[in-house]
Design a protein around this motif. Sequence first.
Motif, mmCIF file in Angstrom:
data_model
loop_
_atom_site.group_PDB
_atom_site.id
_atom_site.type_symbol
_atom_site.label_atom_id
_atom_site.label_comp_id
_atom_site.label_asym_id
_atom_site.label_seq_id
_atom_site.Cartn_x
_atom_site.Cartn_y
_atom_site.Cartn_z
ATOM 1 N N VAL A 170 0.572 -0.956 0.393
ATOM 2 C CA VAL A 170 -0.392 -0.301 0.167
ATOM 3 C C VAL A 170 1.179 1.204 -0.292
ATOM 4 N N ILE A 171 0.999 1.872 -0.992
ATOM 5 C CA ILE A 171 1.791 2.881 -1.174
ATOM 6 C C ILE A 171 1.019 4.497 -0.647
ATOM 7 N N ILE A 172 0.778 5.586 -0.006
ATOM 8 C CA ILE A 172 0.414 6.293 1.054
ATOM 9 C C ILE A 172 1.582 7.516 0.859
ATOM 10 N N LEU A 173 0.609 9.035 0.283
ATOM 11 C CA LEU A 173 1.428 10.023 -0.136
ATOM 12 C C LEU A 173 1.277 10.947 1.415
ATOM 13 N N ASN A 174 1.918 11.039 0.847
ATOM 14 C CA ASN A 174 2.513 12.234 2.274
ATOM 15 C C ASN A 174 2.750 13.806 1.952
ATOM 16 N N TYR A 175 2.057 14.694 1.859
ATOM 17 C CA TYR A 175 2.589 16.509 1.650
ATOM 18 C C TYR A 175 2.554 17.237 3.407
ATOM 19 N N ASN A 176 2.746 17.678 3.429
ATOM 20 C CA ASN A 176 2.842 18.495 4.770
ATOM 21 C C ASN A 176 1.683 17.795 5.717
ATOM 22 N N ASN A 177 1.126 16.962 5.574
ATOM 23 C CA ASN A 177 -0.451 16.376 6.669
ATOM 24 C C ASN A 177 0.800 15.037 7.513
ATOM 25 N N SER A 222 7.738 1.408 5.477
ATOM 26 C CA SER A 222 8.839 2.340 5.316
ATOM 27 C C SER A 222 8.668 3.313 4.555
ATOM 28 N N LEU A 223 9.777 4.247 5.218
ATOM 29 C CA LEU A 223 9.456 5.698 5.193
ATOM 30 C C LEU A 223 10.517 5.582 3.779
ATOM 31 N N LEU A 224 10.176 6.165 2.431
ATOM 32 C CA LEU A 224 11.187 6.822 1.266
ATOM 33 C C LEU A 224 10.536 8.841 1.692
ATOM 34 N N GLN A 225 12.086 9.357 0.938
ATOM 35 C CA GLN A 225 11.526 10.978 0.576
ATOM 36 C C GLN A 225 12.083 10.266 -1.228
ATOM 37 N N SER A 226 10.571 11.276 -1.789
ATOM 38 C CA SER A 226 10.647 11.916 -2.547
ATOM 39 C C SER A 226 11.500 12.253 -3.313
ATOM 40 N N GLY A 227 12.316 13.123 -2.384
ATOM 41 C CA GLY A 227 14.000 14.380 -3.182
ATOM 42 C C GLY A 227 13.116 15.746 -3.871
ATOM 43 N N PHE A 228 12.241 15.819 -4.428
ATOM 44 C CA PHE A 228 11.190 16.790 -4.521
ATOM 45 C C PHE A 228 10.252 16.720 -5.237
ATOM 46 N N ASN A 229 9.095 17.209 -4.833
ATOM 47 C CA ASN A 229 8.074 17.636 -4.448
ATOM 48 C C ASN A 229 7.543 17.874 -6.587
ATOM 49 N N GLY A 230 7.330 16.427 -6.652
ATOM 50 C CA GLY A 230 6.729 16.396 -8.483
ATOM 51 C C GLY A 230 5.663 16.068 -8.618
ATOM 52 N N GLY A 231 4.709 16.216 -6.544
ATOM 53 C CA GLY A 231 3.342 16.172 -7.490
ATOM 54 C C GLY A 231 2.441 14.800 -7.134
ATOM 55 N N PHE A 232 1.419 14.632 -7.487
ATOM 56 C CA PHE A 232 0.778 13.179 -7.245
ATOM 57 C C PHE A 232 1.596 11.459 -7.681
ATOM 58 N N ALA A 233 1.446 11.918 -9.091
ATOM 59 C CA ALA A 233 1.469 10.780 -9.647
ATOM 60 C C ALA A 233 3.349 10.425 -9.738
ATOM 61 N N TYR A 234 4.264 11.661 -9.169
ATOM 62 C CA TYR A 234 5.320 11.234 -9.495
ATOM 63 C C TYR A 234 5.661 9.993 -8.236
ATOM 64 N N GLY A 235 4.599 11.076 -6.559
ATOM 65 C CA GLY A 235 5.526 10.566 -5.545
ATOM 66 C C GLY A 235 5.406 9.031 -5.797
ATOM 67 N N ASN A 236 3.479 9.279 -6.147
ATOM 68 C CA ASN A 236 3.257 7.092 -6.131
ATOM 69 C C ASN A 236 3.856 6.486 -6.866
ATOM 70 N N SER A 271 8.274 17.765 2.109
ATOM 71 C CA SER A 271 7.248 17.967 2.655
ATOM 72 C C SER A 271 8.050 19.088 2.894
ATOM 73 N N SER A 272 7.241 20.641 3.273
ATOM 74 C CA SER A 272 7.987 21.446 3.597
ATOM 75 C C SER A 272 7.700 22.146 5.515
ATOM 76 N N ASP A 273 7.071 21.068 6.617
ATOM 77 C CA ASP A 273 6.796 20.874 7.634
ATOM 78 C C ASP A 273 8.115 19.959 8.125
ATOM 79 N N ASP A 274 7.950 19.368 9.400
ATOM 80 C CA ASP A 274 8.556 18.773 9.909
ATOM 81 C C ASP A 274 7.881 16.855 9.913
ATOM 82 N N SER A 275 7.014 17.419 8.652
ATOM 83 C CA SER A 275 6.889 16.027 8.591
ATOM 84 C C SER A 275 7.709 14.195 8.358
ATOM 85 N N TYR A 276 8.967 14.399 8.111
ATOM 86 C CA TYR A 276 9.708 14.251 7.401
ATOM 87 C C TYR A 276 10.162 12.922 8.464
#
Length: 296
Positions: free
Chosen positions: A8-15, A61-75, A43-48
């Motif tokens: 299961v893939i869950i995308l997080n951005y500042n939440n 498992s926690l991954l960091q996308s490297g940059f916010n490339g949007g919904f599709a990129y992160g997934n 994320s720009s907050d302390d999410s990671y």
Amino acid sequence: MKEEKLAVIILNYNNYEQTLTCVKNIKESTKLNVEIIVVDNNSSDDSYATLMNEEKELGYSLLQSGFNGGFAYGNNVGIDHAISKGARYICVMNNDIQFETNVLQEMLDFYTAHPRCGIIGPAVLDDKKIISFSGAKIDFYAGKSRRFNQGENYQVISQEKEIKTDYVLGAFMFFSTDVFMKVGKIPEGYFLDFEETEWGWRVQKNGYQNYCVPQSFVIHAEGSTINSIEDLGFYFMHRNRVLFERRNANFTQKIVFYPYVILALFKECLKRRSLRPFIFSFDGITQKNRFEYLKK
């Protein structure tokens, strides 16, 4: 019988709070051996940092996308990781999804019973159990999708076994690794909105059938992240409608669509007393992204 590996893939951005709640919901609702992969979309907050502290205790498992490339990129980052770890089935799930039943088991059972499945998903409801999504038909002449049963009470479809659909809502998509490898990644040029529409359409063009499985449902607080940034949803709705047509409609459909959308935009601009709908839509032709600053 060997249990097929499900990720299961869950995308997080500042939440991160909502993401952690979603992880707990999955753990409590299923007995399947599920690998949960959380992708922090830079994320720009302390999410990671917060998610890293909870990773071991909650078992994801926690991954960091490297940059916010949007919904599709992160997934896609999460999906690639899941495949590298041997996942046979994958579920992309928004972190604001809630469910009470073992919906993952129900999706797996349906998928394995239908050999030509492409992408499937449950009925998506609001918190009053009113249907938000139970399948849709794409109208290329108008650049819109007609959602089946939208606004109806869930009881209308609760006993139906399956509903064929052109695409499945990106908030909850269940598919196999085989489909992903054959069709390719979720298209990343949209950033937000319409990527699941194009991907679903491409899946069908490759000979698969997409389904909504209405006997299963999830609750979705639609747009919680989108609504936190002014004009984000409004912008990408207009931009990506044109971009989707440009990328997917045939010649005849485009001949009808462009005059139709110009007239519709003219009326909308008059009503709003603003040229923003036209300007935003034009970005779908140039592929400009006025929220490029979010990619950091």
